[in-house]
Write a protein that holds these residues in place. Structure first.
Motif, PDB file in Angstrom:
ATOM      1  N   SER A 185      -3.559  60.758  -4.728  1.00 21.50           N
ATOM      2  CA  SER A 185      -3.552  59.297  -4.897  1.00 21.50           C
ATOM      3  C   SER A 185      -4.973  58.731  -4.823  1.00 21.50           C
ATOM      4  CB  SER A 185      -2.621  58.623  -3.893  1.00 21.50           C
ATOM      5  OG  SER A 185      -3.060  58.777  -2.570  1.00 21.50           O
ATOM      6  N   LYS A 186      -5.837  59.364  -4.033  1.00 21.72           N
ATOM      7  CA  LYS A 186      -7.239  58.926  -3.987  1.00 21.72           C
ATOM      8  C   LYS A 186      -7.936  59.234  -5.317  1.00 21.72           C
ATOM      9  CE  LYS A 186      -7.733  59.498   1.000  1.00 21.72           C
ATOM     10  NZ  LYS A 186      -8.431  60.257   2.057  1.00 21.72           N
ATOM     11  N   ALA A 187      -7.609  60.374  -5.920  1.00 15.85           N
ATOM     12  CA  ALA A 187      -8.172  60.716  -7.234  1.00 15.85           C
ATOM     13  C   ALA A 187      -7.697  59.711  -8.281  1.00 15.85           C
ATOM     14  CB  ALA A 187      -7.771  62.138  -7.628  1.00 15.85           C
ATOM     15  N   ALA A 188      -6.445  59.280  -8.176  1.00 12.10           N
ATOM     16  CA  ALA A 188      -5.909  58.285  -9.110  1.00 12.10           C
ATOM     17  C   ALA A 188      -6.646  56.961  -8.950  1.00 12.10           C
ATOM     18  CB  ALA A 188      -4.414  58.103  -8.878  1.00 12.10           C
ATOM     19  N   LEU A 189      -6.935  56.569  -7.720  1.00 12.44           N
ATOM     20  CA  LEU A 189      -7.678  55.334  -7.470  1.00 12.44           C
ATOM     21  C   LEU A 189      -9.076  55.428  -8.080  1.00 12.44           C
ATOM     22  CD1 LEU A 189      -8.142  52.563  -6.191  1.00 12.44           C
ATOM     23  CD2 LEU A 189      -8.686  53.742  -4.032  1.00 12.44           C
ATOM     24  N   LYS A 190      -9.762  56.544  -7.858  1.00  6.81           N
ATOM     25  CA  LYS A 190     -11.114  56.715  -8.415  1.00  6.81           C
ATOM     26  C   LYS A 190     -11.082  56.703  -9.936  1.00  6.81           C
ATOM     27  CE  LYS A 190     -12.876  59.004  -4.335  1.00  6.81           C
ATOM     28  NZ  LYS A 190     -13.094  60.263  -3.660  1.00  6.81           N
ATOM     29  N   TRP A 191     -10.054  57.327 -10.513  1.00  6.44           N
ATOM     30  CA  TRP A 191      -9.914  57.337 -11.969  1.00  6.44           C
ATOM     31  C   TRP A 191      -9.729  55.914 -12.496  1.00  6.44           C
ATOM     32  CZ3 TRP A 191      -6.101  55.784 -15.338  1.00  6.44           C
ATOM     33  CH2 TRP A 191      -6.246  56.196 -16.661  1.00  6.44           C
ATOM     34  N   ALA A 192      -8.892  55.140 -11.833  1.00  8.23           N
ATOM     35  CA  ALA A 192      -8.652  53.752 -12.255  1.00  8.23           C
ATOM     36  C   ALA A 192      -9.931  52.929 -12.167  1.00  8.23           C
ATOM     37  CB  ALA A 192      -7.543  53.134 -11.401  1.00  8.23           C
ATOM     38  N   ILE A 193     -10.694  53.137 -11.115  1.00  2.54           N
ATOM     39  CA  ILE A 193     -11.952  52.394 -10.933  1.00  2.54           C
ATOM     40  C   ILE A 193     -12.952  52.779 -12.018  1.00  2.54           C
ATOM     41  CG2 ILE A 193     -13.984  52.152  -9.441  1.00  2.54           C
ATOM     42  CD1 ILE A 193     -12.003  52.458  -7.049  1.00  2.54           C
ATOM     43  N   ASP A 194     -13.061  54.087 -12.293  1.00  4.93           N
ATOM     44  CA  ASP A 194     -14.069  54.572 -13.238  1.00  4.93           C
ATOM     45  C   ASP A 194     -13.795  54.202 -14.690  1.00  4.93           C
ATOM     46  OD1 ASP A 194     -15.464  55.691 -11.159  1.00  4.93           O
ATOM     47  OD2 ASP A 194     -14.712  57.719 -11.478  1.00  4.93           O
ATOM     48  N   GLY A 195     -12.517  54.034 -15.058  1.00  6.34           N
ATOM     49  CA  GLY A 195     -12.293  53.843 -16.485  1.00  6.34           C
ATOM     50  C   GLY A 195     -11.194  52.893 -16.905  1.00  6.34           C
ATOM     51  N   LEU A 196     -10.479  52.323 -15.979  1.00  7.94           N
ATOM     52  CA  LEU A 196      -9.342  51.501 -16.391  1.00  7.94           C
ATOM     53  C   LEU A 196      -9.477  50.035 -16.004  1.00  7.94           C
ATOM     54  CD1 LEU A 196      -6.430  51.393 -17.566  1.00  7.94           C
ATOM     55  CD2 LEU A 196      -5.623  51.783 -15.240  1.00  7.94           C
ATOM     56  N   LEU A 197      -9.805  49.784 -14.759  1.00 13.44           N
ATOM     57  CA  LEU A 197      -9.809  48.410 -14.258  1.00 13.44           C
ATOM     58  C   LEU A 197     -10.950  47.591 -14.833  1.00 13.44           C
ATOM     59  CD1 LEU A 197      -8.964  49.207 -10.546  1.00 13.44           C
ATOM     60  CD2 LEU A 197      -7.439  48.180 -12.251  1.00 13.44           C
ATOM     61  N   ARG A 198     -10.643  46.323 -15.094  1.00 14.12           N
ATOM     62  CA  ARG A 198     -11.669  45.413 -15.599  1.00 14.12           C
ATOM     63  C   ARG A 198     -11.465  44.023 -15.001  1.00 14.12           C
ATOM     64  NH1 ARG A 198      -8.933  46.219 -21.293  1.00 14.12           N
ATOM     65  NH2 ARG A 198      -7.326  44.621 -21.160  1.00 14.12           N
ATOM     66  N   LYS A 199     -12.480  43.218 -15.135  1.00 14.92           N
ATOM     67  CA  LYS A 199     -12.486  41.869 -14.560  1.00 14.92           C
ATOM     68  C   LYS A 199     -11.202  41.123 -14.939  1.00 14.92           C
ATOM     69  CE  LYS A 199     -15.165  37.612 -14.463  1.00 14.92           C
ATOM     70  NZ  LYS A 199     -16.402  36.956 -14.873  1.00 14.92           N
ATOM     71  N   GLY A 200     -10.597  40.498 -13.929  1.00 15.26           N
ATOM     72  CA  GLY A 200      -9.394  39.708 -14.158  1.00 15.26           C
ATOM     73  C   GLY A 200      -8.096  40.463 -13.952  1.00 15.26           C
ATOM     74  N   ASP A 201      -8.167  41.797 -13.828  1.00 14.04           N
ATOM     75  CA  ASP A 201      -6.955  42.579 -13.576  1.00 14.04           C
ATOM     76  C   ASP A 201      -6.470  42.359 -12.151  1.00 14.04           C
ATOM     77  OD1 ASP A 201      -6.978  43.679 -16.111  1.00 14.04           O
ATOM     78  OD2 ASP A 201      -7.788  45.616 -15.477  1.00 14.04           O
ATOM     79  N   THR A 202      -5.202  42.631 -11.939  1.00 16.56           N
ATOM     80  CA  THR A 202      -4.634  42.663 -10.596  1.00 16.56           C
ATOM     81  C   THR A 202      -4.153  44.087 -10.348  1.00 16.56           C
ATOM     82  OG1 THR A 202      -3.936  40.357 -10.725  1.00 16.56           O
ATOM     83  CG2 THR A 202      -2.884  41.725  -9.041  1.00 16.56           C
TER      84      THR A 202
END
Length: 164
Positions: A18-35
């Motif tokens: 789950s920590k790897a999933a969080l890092k993956w989301a931070i590195d390439g998925l999440l962007r300004k304005g997302d929740t």
């Protein structure tokens, strides 16, 4: 609360996956304005009487600032890990992503799918524990169940630390 951007769920059990999933989301998925909705499921037998009110629908959405308060989290019976909280505070400030926690009690497979529907998520991110095929059959797989039953796209992130 009006939300802009996408509504992304992330299953968090504080495992390597789950920590790897969080890092993956931070590195390439999440962007300004997302929740980012952090979905945490606890076993029902750990349900204390003060949390019975949320036993079927989960807690109200818990803002990151409250989740970082050890007393608040002790009340929910959750002990977040400092490295996870640091990453979440970083994305909250630098990426301007709203981070909210939702805690459920019960079967993780069913509760993650319930969260996807009730929060109307656009996508769900999950870590993989890397179970062998035999262990998956014997123990079941939360990830496999969610992939089959989710009403939104699901991304499964493997913990690369387990690769040969």
């Amino acid at each position: 609360m009006a939300m802009e951007g996408r509504k992304i769920g992330l299953a968090m059990d504080f495992s390597k996956g789950s920590k790897a999933a969080l890092k993956w989301a931070i590195d390439g998925l999440l962007r300004k304005g997302d929740t980012l909705f952090i979905i945490h499921v606890k076993h029902a037998q750990g349900l204390e009487s003060r949390n019975l009110i949320w036993s079927t629908s989960g807690t109200p959405l818990v803002p990151l600032a409250e989740f970082c308060d050890p007393e608040v989290m002790h009340g929910y019976g959750v002990q977040p890990e400092p490295d996870v909280l640091e990453l979440l505070e970083l994305i909250s400030k630098q990426l301007e992503v709203t981070v909210l926690w939702k805690i459920y009690w019960g079967d993780a497979r069913e509760k993650v799918c319930e969260a996807i529907g009730s929060l109307e998520l656009d996508a769900m991110i999950m870590g993989s524990r890397g179970l062998s095929a035999i262990r998956r059959v014997l123990l079941g797989s939360v990830t496999s169940y969610v992939l089959e039953h989710a009403t939104c796209p699901v991304t499964v992130v493997k913990d690369r630390g387990n690769e040969c």
